[in-house]
Write an enzyme that holds these catalytic residues in place. Structure first.
Site, PDB file in Angstrom:
ATOM      1  N   GLN A 161       0.821  -1.215   0.000  1.00 34.15           N
ATOM      2  CA  GLN A 161       0.000   0.000   0.000  1.00 34.15           C
ATOM      3  C   GLN A 161       0.857   1.269   0.000  1.00 34.15           C
ATOM      4  OE1 GLN A 161      -3.586  -0.718   0.455  1.00 34.15           O
ATOM      5  NE2 GLN A 161      -3.859   1.329  -0.393  1.00 34.15           N
ATOM      6  N   ASP A 171     -12.199  -3.376   1.979  1.00 32.27           N
ATOM      7  CA  ASP A 171     -11.383  -4.361   1.244  1.00 32.27           C
ATOM      8  C   ASP A 171     -12.241  -5.624   1.245  1.00 32.27           C
ATOM      9  OD1 ASP A 171      -8.448  -4.802   0.161  1.00 32.27           O
ATOM     10  OD2 ASP A 171      -8.851  -6.573   1.342  1.00 32.27           O
ATOM     11  N   LYS A 186      -2.798  -0.683   6.629  1.00 34.68           N
ATOM     12  CA  LYS A 186      -3.787  -1.720   6.303  1.00 34.68           C
ATOM     13  C   LYS A 186      -4.266  -2.330   7.611  1.00 34.68           C
ATOM     14  CE  LYS A 186      -5.774  -3.844   2.838  1.00 34.68           C
ATOM     15  NZ  LYS A 186      -6.168  -3.349   1.515  1.00 34.68           N
TER      16      LYS A 186
HETATM   17  P1  NDP Z   1     -15.013  -8.464  -2.073  1.00 35.33           P
HETATM   18  O1  NDP Z   1     -15.118  -9.029  -0.702  1.00 35.33           O
HETATM   19  O2  NDP Z   1     -16.042  -7.528  -2.566  1.00 35.33           O
HETATM   20  O3  NDP Z   1     -14.885  -9.656  -3.129  1.00 35.33           O
HETATM   21  C1  NDP Z   1     -13.888 -10.612  -3.040  1.00 35.33           C
HETATM   22  C2  NDP Z   1     -14.163 -11.677  -4.074  1.00 35.33           C
HETATM   23  O4  NDP Z   1     -13.058 -12.589  -4.107  1.00 35.33           O
HETATM   24  C3  NDP Z   1     -15.393 -12.503  -3.768  1.00 35.33           C
HETATM   25  O5  NDP Z   1     -15.940 -12.994  -4.951  1.00 35.33           O
HETATM   26  C4  NDP Z   1     -14.789 -13.647  -2.938  1.00 35.33           C
HETATM   27  O6  NDP Z   1     -15.563 -14.833  -2.946  1.00 35.33           O
HETATM   28  C5  NDP Z   1     -13.485 -13.882  -3.666  1.00 35.33           C
HETATM   29  N1  NDP Z   1     -12.488 -14.442  -2.748  1.00 35.33           N
HETATM   30  C6  NDP Z   1     -12.030 -13.887  -1.617  1.00 35.33           C
HETATM   31  N2  NDP Z   1     -11.138 -14.719  -1.037  1.00 35.33           N
HETATM   32  C7  NDP Z   1     -11.046 -15.779  -1.844  1.00 35.33           C
HETATM   33  C8  NDP Z   1     -10.289 -16.972  -1.800  1.00 35.33           C
HETATM   34  N3  NDP Z   1      -9.448 -17.206  -0.786  1.00 35.33           N
HETATM   35  N4  NDP Z   1     -10.442 -17.851  -2.804  1.00 35.33           N
HETATM   36  C9  NDP Z   1     -11.282 -17.611  -3.819  1.00 35.33           C
HETATM   37  N5  NDP Z   1     -12.044 -16.503  -3.919  1.00 35.33           N
HETATM   38  C10 NDP Z   1     -11.909 -15.610  -2.948  1.00 35.33           C
HETATM   39  O7  NDP Z   1     -13.537  -7.799  -2.132  1.00 35.33           O
HETATM   40  P2  NDP Z   1     -12.983  -6.719  -3.147  1.00 35.33           P
HETATM   41  O8  NDP Z   1     -13.572  -6.927  -4.492  1.00 35.33           O
HETATM   42  O9  NDP Z   1     -13.076  -5.394  -2.497  1.00 35.33           O
HETATM   43  O10 NDP Z   1     -11.424  -7.098  -3.172  1.00 35.33           O
HETATM   44  C11 NDP Z   1     -10.885  -8.051  -4.080  1.00 35.33           C
HETATM   45  C12 NDP Z   1      -9.383  -7.858  -4.181  1.00 35.33           C
HETATM   46  O11 NDP Z   1      -9.112  -6.526  -4.652  1.00 35.33           O
HETATM   47  C13 NDP Z   1      -8.600  -7.998  -2.878  1.00 35.33           C
HETATM   48  O12 NDP Z   1      -7.328  -8.544  -3.152  1.00 35.33           O
HETATM   49  C14 NDP Z   1      -8.455  -6.559  -2.420  1.00 35.33           C
HETATM   50  O13 NDP Z   1      -7.330  -6.389  -1.564  1.00 35.33           O
HETATM   51  C15 NDP Z   1      -8.222  -5.883  -3.757  1.00 35.33           C
HETATM   52  N6  NDP Z   1      -8.489  -4.450  -3.749  1.00 35.33           N
HETATM   53  C16 NDP Z   1      -9.723  -3.947  -3.419  1.00 35.33           C
HETATM   54  C17 NDP Z   1      -9.948  -2.595  -3.455  1.00 35.33           C
HETATM   55  C18 NDP Z   1     -11.301  -2.009  -3.229  1.00 35.33           C
HETATM   56  O14 NDP Z   1     -11.447  -0.793  -3.459  1.00 35.33           O
HETATM   57  N7  NDP Z   1     -12.280  -2.781  -2.810  1.00 35.33           N
HETATM   58  C19 NDP Z   1      -8.852  -1.645  -3.744  1.00 35.33           C
HETATM   59  C20 NDP Z   1      -7.624  -2.271  -4.171  1.00 35.33           C
HETATM   60  C21 NDP Z   1      -7.460  -3.626  -4.124  1.00 35.33           C
HETATM   61  P3  NDP Z   1     -16.504 -15.160  -1.676  1.00 35.33           P
HETATM   62  O15 NDP Z   1     -17.654 -14.200  -1.780  1.00 35.33           O
HETATM   63  O16 NDP Z   1     -16.854 -16.576  -1.861  1.00 35.33           O
HETATM   64  O17 NDP Z   1     -15.642 -14.912  -0.448  1.00 35.33           O
END
Ligand code: NDP
Length: 444
Positions: A110, A165, A125
């Protein structure tokens, strides 16, 4: 042993049992070797030792009571990694896999990501091993209130500004903000990703996904290419995945697969995003329901098989280490041209090396997913100015920031003789500004 190797060896010894932190630090520090060679004064100032040691780590007990009256105890974290260029800024992650190593890897990344945005934000974080999945709204609220009852002491609009996140969306931010306001008796921009009715910014929800696509689009444009007619894979089906999909579709690309942690959907005609939004955003359901609702689509349990599907563009948007060497090889064999990371550290070190050798255009997370935090910084600006920008105004700024980051990392890579290597470019460009600020501020 070089200075970088010495620092890495010490870091592994001083932080045992933190594999994700070691992985991120290795990826970053090894690419900084040419910068260190140009600046021998950094070693004299122990700059890398300070850069890889968080300024502060807070770990705390989070007790809460479920709907049946049972008491649970989770662990909360906030790592305030580096404030050289601005207040700590970075999301909160609620997921059972959260531990100190995961939060430290995310915090270290970050710092550079926030620097790349060009905005005055330091790196932090936090999160918890609490799993919001399957919990009632009241249980999530009880957890969030307990979490904030400790966290409030450590954050503030000019000190540390958390955001969402994995597992922390609009609902969680609302409960966290409500509790902060109640304890402190003040309305400030202490959290970003807030609802529009209480100080949030338009486009914040869409920002990480849109930003990812703006940067990929720019990388395509300079190569005389575009999203038009491209086949795209997106892992995950959360916030980042959904809005990346939306922007790809408006630019004429076809997203054929997405997943959640249970399994993957494949829709040859192109994903119907309205159905995904209904399932994931409205119903908080599982992605497998898509196959039951959309004729012709298929569902396969397990996630890894998504990378077997032929595509032009792969956008990992779920979590860390989802693309390993085997998946990278498969993607290349099937003709992938662009890989852009929406999630943090979704590719293993081996996978990155495979993409690099194959000449795939690889846009690393700290650059490609910086749109979320950049828009959070825009939300902070609106909060302190007590004003509100239109969606168009925010979107234009977001696009400008992502295009600038692309050219900035491209320039840094070229400057050090690594043309087209955006891992090098992002680490170097992000580090330059932080190093400069740390040197100027003395030994702190
Ligand atoms: P969400 O919780 O909205 O979505 C996460 C998604 O990834 C869900 O579909 C979830 O499935 C899946 N997931 C999470 N863990 C696992 C795993 N171990 N194996 C398989 N699928 C998994 O999170 P975000 O969309 O906000 O974040 C996604 C990524 O983007 C992360 O790495 C986060 O750090 C990064 N990010 C997010 C930002 C933001 O603004 N939100 C900014 C910058 C980076 P399920 O629902 O089944 O858990």
């Amino acid at each position: 042993m070089t200075y970088v190797e010495k620092v890495l060896a010490q870091l592994k010894e001083r932080n045992p049992g933190e594999p994700e932190f070691h992985q991120a630090a290795t990826e970053i520090l090894l690419t900084l070797k040419p910068v260190i060679e140009r600046h021998p004064e950094y070693e004299r100032a122990a700059l890398l030792e300070r850069f890889t040691e968080p300024e502060r780590v807070v770990m705390f007990r989070v007790p809460w009571v479920d709907d049946k009256g049972k008491v649970h105890v989770n662990r909360g974290y906030r790592v305030q990694f580096n404030s050289a260029i601005g207040p700590y800024k970075g999301g909160l992650r609620f997921h059972p896999s959260v531990n100190l190593s995961v939060i430290k890897f995310l915090g270290l990344e970050q710092i550079l990501k926030n620097s790349l945005t060009g905005l005055p934000i330091g790196g932090g974080k936090g999160g918890s091993d609490f799993d919001p999945k399957g919990k009632s709204d009241r249980e999530v609220m009880a957890f969030c209130q307990s979490f904030m009852t400790e966290l409030y002491r450590h954050i503030g609009a000019d000190t540390d500004v958390p955001a969402g996140d994995i597992g922390v969306g609009a609902r969680e931010i609302g409960y966290l903000y409500g509790q902060y306001k109640r304890i402190r008796d003040e309305h400030t921009g202490v959290l970003t990703g807030r609802g529009l009715s209480y100080g949030g910014s338009l486009i914040r929800k869409e920002a990480t996904g849109y930003g990812l696509i703006y940067m990929t689009e720019e990388a395509m444009r300079v190569r005389g290419d575009s999203f038009e007619g491209k086949t795209v894979l997106i892992s995950g089906s959360g916030n980042v995945a959904i809005y990346a999909c939306e922007k790809v579709q408006t630019l004429g690309g076809k997203v054929v697969a997405m997943y959640d942690s249970d399994g993957c959907i494949y829709d040859e005609k192109g994903i119907d995003l309205a159905v995904v939004k209904q399932i994931k955003e409205e119903e908080r359901g599982r992605i497998k329901e898509y196959a039951a609702r959309v004729p012709g689509s298929v569902y396969k349990p397990g996630c890894k098989n998504i990378w077997d599907i032929p595509c032009d563009v792969a956008l990992p948007c779920a979590t860390q280490n989802e693309i390993d060497a085997e998946s990278a090889e498969k993607l290349i064999k099937n003709g992938v041209k662009y890989v852009a990371e929406g999630a943090n550290m979704p590719s293993t070190l081996e996978a990155i090396e495979i993409f690099r050798r194959a000449g795939v255009v690889f846009l690393p997370a700290k650059a490609a997913n910086a749109g979320g935090v950049a828009t959070s910084a825009l939300e902070m600006a609106q909060s302190s100015g007590r004003m509100f920008w239109t969606a168009e105004q925010v979107d234009v700024k977001l696009k400008e920031i992502m295009v600038n980051i692309y050219h900035n990392i491209d320039r840094a890579a070229k400057d050090y003789g690594f043309d087209g290597d955006y891992v090098m470019g992002a680490n170097i460009a992000g580090f330059e500004k932080v190093a400069d600020a740390m040197m100027a501020q003395g030994i702190v």
